[in-house]
Design a protein around this motif. Structure first.
Motif, PDB file in Angstrom:
ATOM      1  N   GLY A  50       4.793 -68.882  19.180  1.00  0.00           N
ATOM      2  CA  GLY A  50       5.000 -70.330  18.688  1.00  0.00           C
ATOM      3  C   GLY A  50       5.697 -70.524  17.605  1.00  0.00           C
ATOM      4  N   PRO A  51       5.634 -71.187  17.247  1.00  0.00           N
ATOM      5  CA  PRO A  51       6.607 -71.842  16.628  1.00  0.00           C
ATOM      6  C   PRO A  51       6.630 -71.172  15.215  1.00  0.00           C
ATOM      7  CG  PRO A  51       5.779 -73.466  16.457  1.00  0.00           C
ATOM      8  CD  PRO A  51       5.151 -72.619  17.292  1.00  0.00           C
ATOM      9  N   SER A  52       8.332 -70.801  14.486  1.00  0.00           N
ATOM     10  CA  SER A  52       7.811 -69.567  13.266  1.00  0.00           C
ATOM     11  C   SER A  52       7.915 -71.466  12.164  1.00  0.00           C
ATOM     12  CB  SER A  52       9.427 -69.438  12.798  1.00  0.00           C
ATOM     13  OG  SER A  52      10.160 -70.245  12.848  1.00  0.00           O
ATOM     14  N   MET A  53       7.540 -70.965  10.534  1.00  0.00           N
ATOM     15  CA  MET A  53       7.885 -71.851   9.895  1.00  0.00           C
ATOM     16  C   MET A  53       8.893 -72.605   9.722  1.00  0.00           C
ATOM     17  SD  MET A  53       5.101 -71.692   8.198  1.00  0.00           S
ATOM     18  CE  MET A  53       3.792 -70.629   7.538  1.00  0.00           C
ATOM     19  N   ALA A  54       9.995 -72.887  10.276  1.00  0.00           N
ATOM     20  CA  ALA A  54      11.378 -73.011  10.218  1.00  0.00           C
ATOM     21  C   ALA A  54      11.320 -73.444  12.108  1.00  0.00           C
ATOM     22  CB  ALA A  54      12.646 -72.184  10.461  1.00  0.00           C
ATOM     23  N   GLY A  55      10.301 -73.258  12.919  1.00  0.00           N
ATOM     24  CA  GLY A  55      10.559 -74.393  14.209  1.00  0.00           C
ATOM     25  C   GLY A  55      10.715 -73.445  14.833  1.00  0.00           C
ATOM     26  N   ASP A  56      11.474 -72.234  14.819  1.00  0.00           N
ATOM     27  CA  ASP A  56      12.459 -71.649  15.776  1.00  0.00           C
ATOM     28  C   ASP A  56      11.295 -70.410  16.265  1.00  0.00           C
ATOM     29  OD1 ASP A  56      12.766 -70.106  13.479  1.00  0.00           O
ATOM     30  OD2 ASP A  56      14.403 -70.060  13.503  1.00  0.00           O
ATOM     31  N   ASP A  57      11.987 -69.331  16.394  1.00  0.00           N
ATOM     32  CA  ASP A  57      11.452 -67.875  16.701  1.00  0.00           C
ATOM     33  C   ASP A  57      11.922 -66.829  16.009  1.00  0.00           C
ATOM     34  OD1 ASP A  57      14.118 -67.430  17.983  1.00  0.00           O
ATOM     35  OD2 ASP A  57      13.792 -66.714  19.908  1.00  0.00           O
ATOM     36  N   VAL A  58      12.570 -67.369  15.055  1.00  0.00           N
ATOM     37  CA  VAL A  58      12.603 -66.011  13.543  1.00  0.00           C
ATOM     38  C   VAL A  58      11.902 -65.768  12.421  1.00  0.00           C
ATOM     39  CG1 VAL A  58      14.238 -65.737  12.764  1.00  0.00           C
ATOM     40  CG2 VAL A  58      15.665 -66.458  13.844  1.00  0.00           C
ATOM     41  N   ILE A  59      11.013 -64.484  12.601  1.00  0.00           N
ATOM     42  CA  ILE A  59      10.391 -64.459  11.941  1.00  0.00           C
ATOM     43  C   ILE A  59      11.007 -64.389  10.767  1.00  0.00           C
ATOM     44  CG2 ILE A  59       8.991 -62.848  10.889  1.00  0.00           C
ATOM     45  CD1 ILE A  59       7.611 -62.795  13.746  1.00  0.00           C
ATOM     46  N   ARG A  60      11.046 -65.152   9.133  1.00  0.00           N
ATOM     47  CA  ARG A  60      11.606 -64.665   8.535  1.00  0.00           C
ATOM     48  C   ARG A  60      10.533 -63.857   6.963  1.00  0.00           C
ATOM     49  NH1 ARG A  60      12.822 -69.075  11.047  1.00  0.00           N
ATOM     50  NH2 ARG A  60      15.426 -69.419  11.217  1.00  0.00           N
ATOM     51  N   CYS A  61      11.381 -62.981   6.336  1.00  0.00           N
ATOM     52  CA  CYS A  61      10.628 -62.648   5.477  1.00  0.00           C
ATOM     53  C   CYS A  61      11.214 -62.622   3.528  1.00  0.00           C
ATOM     54  CB  CYS A  61      10.307 -61.114   6.317  1.00  0.00           C
ATOM     55  SG  CYS A  61       9.808 -60.580   7.990  1.00  0.00           S
ATOM     56  N   ARG A  83      13.335 -51.982   5.708  1.00  0.00           N
ATOM     57  CA  ARG A  83      14.488 -51.896   6.855  1.00  0.00           C
ATOM     58  C   ARG A  83      13.703 -51.707   8.183  1.00  0.00           C
ATOM     59  NH1 ARG A  83      19.723 -51.154   9.082  1.00  0.00           N
ATOM     60  NH2 ARG A  83      18.426 -51.562  10.436  1.00  0.00           N
ATOM     61  N   ASN A  84      12.022 -50.890   7.880  1.00  0.00           N
ATOM     62  CA  ASN A  84      10.954 -51.440   9.162  1.00  0.00           C
ATOM     63  C   ASN A  84      11.259 -52.993   9.908  1.00  0.00           C
ATOM     64  OD1 ASN A  84      10.478 -48.818   9.618  1.00  0.00           O
ATOM     65  ND2 ASN A  84       8.761 -49.507   8.444  1.00  0.00           N
ATOM     66  N   LEU A  85      11.867 -53.821   8.644  1.00  0.00           N
ATOM     67  CA  LEU A  85      11.420 -55.157   9.330  1.00  0.00           C
ATOM     68  C   LEU A  85      12.932 -55.842   9.931  1.00  0.00           C
ATOM     69  CD1 LEU A  85      10.099 -56.308   6.164  1.00  0.00           C
ATOM     70  CD2 LEU A  85       8.874 -56.692   8.230  1.00  0.00           C
ATOM     71  N   LEU A  86      13.723 -55.560   9.842  1.00  0.00           N
ATOM     72  CA  LEU A  86      15.081 -55.892  10.288  1.00  0.00           C
ATOM     73  C   LEU A  86      14.922 -54.906  11.799  1.00  0.00           C
ATOM     74  CD1 LEU A  86      17.249 -54.476   7.317  1.00  0.00           C
ATOM     75  CD2 LEU A  86      17.234 -56.803   8.314  1.00  0.00           C
ATOM     76  N   ASP A  87      14.104 -53.565  11.921  1.00  0.00           N
ATOM     77  CA  ASP A  87      14.020 -53.096  12.437  1.00  0.00           C
ATOM     78  C   ASP A  87      13.654 -53.330  13.980  1.00  0.00           C
ATOM     79  OD1 ASP A  87      15.954 -50.934  12.202  1.00  0.00           O
ATOM     80  OD2 ASP A  87      14.448 -49.613  11.598  1.00  0.00           O
ATOM     81  N   ASN A  91      14.062 -61.900  10.150  1.00  0.00           N
ATOM     82  CA  ASN A  91      15.140 -61.218   9.344  1.00  0.00           C
ATOM     83  C   ASN A  91      14.571 -61.690   8.269  1.00  0.00           C
ATOM     84  OD1 ASN A  91      16.957 -64.483   7.446  1.00  0.00           O
ATOM     85  ND2 ASN A  91      18.230 -63.350   8.248  1.00  0.00           N
ATOM     86  N   VAL A  92      15.710 -60.214   7.034  1.00  0.00           N
ATOM     87  CA  VAL A  92      14.638 -60.202   5.791  1.00  0.00           C
ATOM     88  C   VAL A  92      15.295 -60.585   4.888  1.00  0.00           C
ATOM     89  CG1 VAL A  92      14.769 -57.923   4.464  1.00  0.00           C
ATOM     90  CG2 VAL A  92      14.260 -57.722   6.786  1.00  0.00           C
ATOM     91  N   GLU A 134      24.942 -59.181   7.896  1.00  0.00           N
ATOM     92  CA  GLU A 134      23.719 -59.807   7.158  1.00  0.00           C
ATOM     93  C   GLU A 134      24.134 -61.530   8.084  1.00  0.00           C
ATOM     94  OE1 GLU A 134      24.850 -60.072   2.968  1.00  0.00           O
ATOM     95  OE2 GLU A 134      25.304 -58.122   3.565  1.00  0.00           O
ATOM     96  N   GLY A 135      22.941 -62.680   7.712  1.00  0.00           N
ATOM     97  CA  GLY A 135      22.462 -63.826   8.210  1.00  0.00           C
ATOM     98  C   GLY A 135      21.970 -64.144   8.155  1.00  0.00           C
ATOM     99  N   GLU A 136      21.443 -65.550   8.756  1.00  0.00           N
ATOM    100  CA  GLU A 136      20.045 -65.947   8.963  1.00  0.00           C
ATOM    101  C   GLU A 136      19.068 -65.577  10.349  1.00  0.00           C
ATOM    102  OE1 GLU A 136      20.419 -69.393   7.728  1.00  0.00           O
ATOM    103  OE2 GLU A 136      21.204 -69.261   5.854  1.00  0.00           O
ATOM    104  N   GLY A 137      20.197 -64.896  11.208  1.00  0.00           N
ATOM    105  CA  GLY A 137      19.016 -64.307  12.657  1.00  0.00           C
ATOM    106  C   GLY A 137      18.310 -62.986  12.750  1.00  0.00           C
ATOM    107  N   PRO A 138      17.611 -62.957  13.710  1.00  0.00           N
ATOM    108  CA  PRO A 138      17.116 -61.721  13.917  1.00  0.00           C
ATOM    109  C   PRO A 138      17.409 -60.638  13.659  1.00  0.00           C
ATOM    110  CG  PRO A 138      17.241 -62.980  16.137  1.00  0.00           C
ATOM    111  CD  PRO A 138      18.158 -63.518  14.670  1.00  0.00           C
TER     112      PRO A 138
END
Length: 254
Positions: A50-61, A83-87, A91-92, A134-138
Motif C-alpha cells: 500500500g501507499p506510504s503517507m507520501a504516496g510512494d513505497d518509502v517508509i518514513r520514520c 540503526r535497525n530502522l535503517l537496516d 528512511n530515518v 544520507e538522503g530521502e530514500g530507503p
C-alpha cells in the motif's frame, strides 16, 4: 515490563498474515523490543504494497529532539533503534526542533545556542549510526530543522487545524511532553501551541512511523486524535522505555 513481540500480535493484526517473509523481517526489525506500538496496521499496509503517507513505497520514520544538551547513554540506545530502522530499509529522519526548544526555554531561549547544539547533534548521530548514506530514500538518514519547516504556510495551517477544538485543559494534560507539569505555563501562551506543533510536524512531513519515549505518548495520541477529526491518515507510533536521569529520581535524561 512487557515489550512488543510481533509473533504474539498475529491474532490482533490479521494483516500480518499477508506479509511475505522479507516484509515480515523488516517489520520485526522496526518494532520488536519497543515498549508499545500504536496503529501498527498502517505499517503493515505499506509493507504489503500500500501507499506510504507520501504516496510512494518509502517508509518514513522520525524522531524529534529539542537541541538542549550533550550526548548521553539514551542517545546511544536510541541509535540502536534507528540503526535497525535503517537496516529495515526505512528512511530515518532526525528532526531538530529548534523552535520547539525555544518555546520550551532551552538555553534560556538563546536560539544561537540551540542551533549550535543542533549541529552538534547532527555530528553525534552520524557517528553513532556509523555515518550512513544520507538522503530521502530507503535505508538513508536525513536531518531536518524545525526552522526550515516553519517557513511553509501550509505547516501553520495544519498547526491551526491541530489546535481547533482543543480546550486549554486538554492541552495542559500534554505538557509532560515538554518535561513540564500542567500548572507550569499559564504565563506563556506559546507553550499551548507546542502539542499542536508536534502533531503538525508528523503530518506535514508525511511520517509513517513516529518514534519517541513513553514521555512522548501524549503528543502522539494528540496527533492521532486530531487526525481522526480531520480525516487524515494516522501514523504508526512506536514508544520506547524511558531511561531515568541519574541526577533526579524518575526524571528523564535530557
Amino acid at each position: 515490563m512487557d515489550l512488543v513481540d510481533l509473533d504474539a500480535m498475529a491474532e490482533s493484526h490479521p494483516g500480518l498474515a499477508d506479509l511475505d517473509d522479507a516484509a515480515l523481517a523488516r517489520l520485526k526489525l522496526m518494532v520488536d523490543g519497543a515498549q508499545e506500538v500504536v496503529g501498527l496496521d498502517h505499517l503493515i499496509s505499506v509493507l504489503a504494497g500500500g501507499p506510504s503517507m507520501a504516496g510512494d513505497d518509502v517508509i518514513r520514520c522520525y524522531v524529534g529532539f529539542e537541541p538542549s544538551g550533550t550526548a548521553h547513554i539514551g542517545w546511544k540506545v536510541l541509535a540502536l533503534r534507528l540503526r535497525n530502522l535503517l537496516d529495515a530499509q526505512a528512511n530515518v529522519m532526525v528532526f531538530l526542533a529548534d523552535w520547539h526548544a525555544w518555546v520550551n526555554d532551552k538555553f534560556g531561549g538563546d536560539m544561537a545556542s540551540i542551533q549550535t547544539t543542533a549541529r552538534y547533534m547532527e555530528d553525534t548521530f552520524r557517528a553513532l549510526l556509523g555515518h550512513p548514506e544520507e538522503g530521502e530514500g530507503p535505508g538513508q538518514l536525513r536531518f531536518l530543522w524545525a526552522s526550515t519547516v516553519m517557513s511553509d504556510g501550509d505547516y501553520w495551517a495544519r498547526v491551526l487545524r491541530c489546535s481547533k477544538g482543543m480546550t486549554l485543559a486538554q492541552v495542559r494534560k500534554t505538557f509532560s511532553i515538554m518535561g513540564r507539569d500542567e500548572a507550569s505555563s499559564d504565563n506563556d501562551l506559546s507553550r499551548f501551541y507546542y502539542p499542536a506543533m508536534q502533531a503538525a510536524d508528523i503530518g506535514h512531513m508525511h511520517i509513517d512511523l513516529a518514534i519517541g519515549g513513553m514521555d512522548q505518548r501524549k503528543a502522539h495520541m494528540y496527533m492521532r486524535d486530531v487526525s481522526q477529526r480531520w480525516g487524515w491518515r494516522k501514523a504508526t507510533c512506536l514508544h520506547t522505555p524511558i531511561i531515568s536521569a541519574l541526577t533526579a529520581s524518575g526524571g528523564r535524561m535530557e
